[in-house]
Design an enzyme around this catalytic site. Structure first.
Site, PDB file in Angstrom:
ATOM      1  N   ASP A 211     -10.195  12.932   6.281  1.00 51.28           N
ATOM      2  CA  ASP A 211      -9.438  11.603   5.381  1.00 51.28           C
ATOM      3  C   ASP A 211      -7.939  10.708   6.793  1.00 51.28           C
ATOM      4  O   ASP A 211      -7.738  12.067   6.909  1.00 51.28           O
ATOM      5  CB  ASP A 211      -8.612  12.768   4.348  1.00 51.28           C
ATOM      6  CG  ASP A 211      -7.870  12.027   3.402  1.00 51.28           C
ATOM      7  OD1 ASP A 211      -8.744  11.431   2.800  1.00 51.28           O
ATOM      8  OD2 ASP A 211      -6.523  11.802   3.356  1.00 51.28           O
ATOM      9  N   ASP A 228      -6.047  -2.310   4.494  1.00 50.36           N
ATOM     10  CA  ASP A 228      -7.488  -2.467   4.285  1.00 50.36           C
ATOM     11  C   ASP A 228      -8.165  -2.643   5.739  1.00 50.36           C
ATOM     12  O   ASP A 228      -9.319  -2.232   5.957  1.00 50.36           O
ATOM     13  CB  ASP A 228      -8.209  -4.101   4.234  1.00 50.36           C
ATOM     14  CG  ASP A 228      -7.964  -4.040   2.356  1.00 50.36           C
ATOM     15  OD1 ASP A 228      -8.021  -3.071   1.893  1.00 50.36           O
ATOM     16  OD2 ASP A 228      -7.985  -5.116   1.727  1.00 50.36           O
ATOM     17  N   GLU A 254      -9.485   6.818   0.977  1.00 56.43           N
ATOM     18  CA  GLU A 254      -9.134   6.672   2.670  1.00 56.43           C
ATOM     19  C   GLU A 254     -10.135   7.216   3.004  1.00 56.43           C
ATOM     20  O   GLU A 254     -10.050   7.880   4.301  1.00 56.43           O
ATOM     21  CB  GLU A 254      -7.581   6.446   2.516  1.00 56.43           C
ATOM     22  CG  GLU A 254      -7.201   8.488   2.530  1.00 56.43           C
ATOM     23  CD  GLU A 254      -6.368   7.881   1.277  1.00 56.43           C
ATOM     24  OE1 GLU A 254      -6.820   7.081  -0.005  1.00 56.43           O
ATOM     25  OE2 GLU A 254      -5.607   8.927   0.812  1.00 56.43           O
TER      26      GLU A 254
END
Lengths: 338, 436
Positions: A211, A228, A254
């Site tokens: 993460d 992005d 994410e």
């Protein structure tokens, strides 16, 4: 001649003088009256002008309101563009339609068979290309608002089609269109297969959940476009710091996950450490920004920590949670800090 | 203004005729008196003093009415002023009315646009609608219109389509200039009234090929899911061609087109996904079946032949068990890549037919050529090392081959037969090519 007698001349002169005085008086009175009349005319002209102006202003105000109303109808598209889910879209649409057109009820219906129960409703078909993609049933739509309703429903049809296409893509695409790595459903399918193989041959494998730390802040600060790019670049970094036979997938916003076949916990920790330090050492260039990232990683092992996939994911998620809690930019193994 | 002048002159002529008639009578009287007094000069001594009376009354009355008249004049000039301001406001309102009608016309045009856009799912179709809509909505501006789309992979703008106003220079900025990048970064609408004097932009940083004669411009980002997917920009050679109302319209337009363009992109992607396998990028079974029918029809008309290769990976199950399914995926991807390099032309159709089965359609290919190709493929794959965990591994394939019209006349039969010969290749010990 009688008229030329001095007396008569005198009398004529007197009469003339009197007449002259009279005329002079008349002249001034007339002059004053004409001036007054002129002013009056002028004033009534101004008054007419003011009336004209007032009616024009009123008309313009109405036009302004009308155009504002029409204009506000097109703001719906911007609102709808935020959502990709059909339910969400129809909710937003019905709310806005009720607000703009003061409807008593508005419903989105997928099949024509369901519209028969709604007797007092007006039913409108939503078309994309030549296909009907759904129906809108409305109650309390005034005749004068039908055109406006068509404006709204046209925008809704486009947004709905977009949601449908997106869903279709999500179901068909095995890779995530942004990062080009496996989508969640395909990753899970592959992982399940790997689990069966490991069971069959009594092998173990490790599961990593990765993460990005403070990704939300990054998005807020630099915008989604930069966010992005960060995701895309990170997936490249992950790909390059893994073996060819390791399985990489995008798990959620994410979150990434990696399955390391035939790998025990300590080797998995080494691999995770390699990933963590590579990410720490690299700078991601996104448009004009240069961004530094860290990641937290949670690790669990099959069959040491769990004997099915769901449990395995939960355990590694727990480890990730620990890693986040103990300060981020670190790796946490399930079982070790249990 | 013209109206007032008319009114004044008409009032004057009407009232003055009345006043002048009085004066005429006076003149006639005076003339008579003068004629008489010329004859009787002695009488003048008596009559002359009499004439003090009208003169005195004239002055007296003049004095008396003068203040009143003055007041009237004062009031009149006040009204005149009022009329002037009223007229000004009136002309302003009239202009506003025209502008409002224009605005309403524009928005009613948008209504038709939404209908048109919702019927269009191809990207080119959407471009066409945009390029038709811009000149109709911005009639008097004489604008150049450019649409850029964001290339997510390369993080840059790409010219999607443009429309140059008659006589203007063609657009050479394929990647966008400083104005476009400003909009992309800020995701805000931009209005530049005069390109040369706007302090936000440094024109000296423009590349020489980016310079077009430009006076003013408006530009907005196309936004979907909080991300810019492109930019619509209008520019004109003249200064201050656009106002905030134009920018607002362009913003609305961009919302609609963002949705339409994304729909078209999604549609394209979904269509591709429906005919192509996600793992290998090869065509799927259904598309293959369609193409086979077409090619056989063509071959029948042209009297040519069509060959069909069916390819199956040997011992794939065992390979999967040994190295994992991810390794299996790697093998499939590699075979797909090799097939594409060996026989990947426009005409040939390579398809992933099932789990580890591939089907290749070779139009205009005789049995001899097809056999040659099949052997090439077989040897190529067998010779290719696949390195997994520093270990060299190899796979082999079995290939079956049939040719239309030599082996069979119908599609169904062809597929059955190719399956059959492929199975025979397996039975003969694998890593073989078998033809019917």
């Amino acid at each position: 001649m009688f008229l030329l007698e001095p007396l008569s001349v005198f009398i004529i002169s007197v009469i003339l003088v009197v007449l002259m005085v009279y005329k002079i008086d008349k002249y001034f009175i007339d002059r004053y009256n004409t001036f007054r009349k002129e002013l009056k005319n002028f004033e009534s002209y101004a008054c007419g002008l003011e009336q004209n102006l007032n009616s024009l202003e009123e008309e313009n105000l109405k036009l302004q309101q009308d155009s504002e109303k029409i204009f506000s109808l097109y703001e719906l598209t911007r609102e709808l563009a935020k959502y990709l889910d059909e339910q969400e879209l129809s909710k937003v649409f019905c709310e806005k339609a009720n607000q703009y057109l003061k409807l008593t009820d508005c419903r989105f219906i997928e099949h024509s068979s369901l519209t028969q129960d709604l007797k007092d409703f007006g039913v409108f078909a939503l078309r994309i290309e030549k296909n009907v993609i759904g129906y809108l049933a409305v109650e309390g739509l005034r005749d004068s608002d039908v055109d406006n309703f068509n404006i709204l429903s046209g925008q809704f049809a486009m947004a709905l089609e977009r949601a449908k296409l997106y869903k279709e893509i999500e179901q068909l695409a095995i890779t995530d269109s942004l990062t080009n790595i496996y989508a969640r459903w395909y990753f899970l399918q592959r992982a399940e297969e790997e689990l069966h193989r490991s069971l069959k041959f009594d092998l173990s494998f490790s599961f990593l959940i990765i993460d990005i730390d403070h990704f939300k802040d990054c998005n807020d600060k630099f915008g989604h476009l930069v966010g992005d790019v960060v995701l895309r670049e990170l997936s490249k970094i992950l790909r390059s710091s893994m073996r060819q036979i390791d399985l990489l997938g995008r798990f959620g916003g994410e979150e990434f996950c990696i399955l390391l076949p035939e790998t025990n916990k300590s080797s998995a920790h080494q691999a995770a450490e390699r990933i963590r330090s590579t990410v720490l050492g690299s700078k991601i260039k996104a448009f004009d920004e240069s961004i530094k990232l860290t990641v937290s990683i949670g690790i669990a092992n099959f069959s040491e920590d769990a004997d099915n996939l769901k449990e395995l994911i939960d355990r590694s998620d727990w480890a990730l949670y620990r890693a986040k809690q103990t300060g981020r930019n670190r790796i946490c193994l399930y079982g070790v800090y249990k | 203004m013209i109206k007032i002048q008319n009114l004044q002159s008409c009032n004057l002529s009407k009232s003055s005729s009345n006043v002048i008639s009085h004066l005429l009578v006076l003149v006639v009287y005076t003339a008579i008196i003068i004629v008489i007094s010329l004859k009787f000069t002695y009488l003048l001594k008596i009559t002359l003093p009499l004439f003090i009376l009208p003169v005195a009354s004239f002055f007296y009355l003049f004095k008396k009415t003068d203040t009143k008249n003055r007041l009237l004049f004062l009031k009149r000039s006040e009204v005149e002023e009022e009329v002037n301001t009223l007229n000004e406001r009136l002309s302003h309102q009239e202009k506003l009315k025209v502008a409002l009608h224009k605005k309403i016309d524009r928005y009613s045009y948008l209504e038709g646009l939404v209908q048109k856009l919702s019927l269009e799912l191809s990207l080119d179709g959407v471009y066409k609608i945009l390029m038709k809509a811009i000149p109709e909505l911005f009639k008097e501006a004489g604008s150049n219109c450019i649409l850029y789309l964001v290339d997510q992979e390369r993080q840059e703008l790409n010219l999607a389509c443009s429309r140059v106003y008659e006589g203007n220079e063609i657009i050479k900025t394929k990647k966008g200039d400083i104005f476009d990048h400003w909009v992309l970064k800020k995701m805000q609408p931009l209005l530049v009234e005069n390109v040369k004097t706007d302090f936000r932009f440094d024109l000296s940083s423009l590349q020489p090929e980016q310079i077009r004669p430009m006076g003013s411009l408006i530009s907005v980002a196309l936004i979907a899911q909080s991300r810019p997917i492109g930019i619509i920009r209008l520019d004109s050679g003249d200064i201050a061609r656009y106002d905030s109302e134009d920018l607002r319209l362009l913003s609305t337009l961009s919302d609609l087109f963002a949705l339409a363009i994304q729909n078209a992109l999604f549609y394209q992607h979904a269509k591709e996904l429906a005919i192509k396998d996600g793992l290998t990028g090869l065509y799927l079974r259904r598309f293959f079946a369609e193409r086979l029918g077409e090619e056989i029809e063509k071959a029948r008309l042209r009297n040519s032949s069509v060959s069909l290769l069916m390819l199956d990976v040997d011992n794939f199950k065992r390979y999967n068990d040994k190295f994992g399914h991810i390794a299996g995926d790697i093998v499939l991807k590699l075979i797909a890549k090799m097939l594409t390099t060996i026989i990947g032309t426009e005409a040939n159709v390579i398809c992933r037919y099932g789990g580890e089965e591939f089907m290749i359609l070779l139009p205009d290919c005789t049995k001899k050529d097809a056999l040659l190709l099949a052997n090439n493929i077989s040897h190529g794959i067998a010779a290719q090392d696949i390195i997994l965990r520093r270990k060299k591994t190899n796979v082999t394939v079995s290939i079956g081959m049939v040719t239309f019209p030599a082996d069979s006349q119908s599609e169904e039969d062809l597929i059955n037969k190719v399956d059959l010969v492929m199975y025979r290749a397996k039975q003969l010990g694998k890593n073989k090519v078998c033809s019917y």
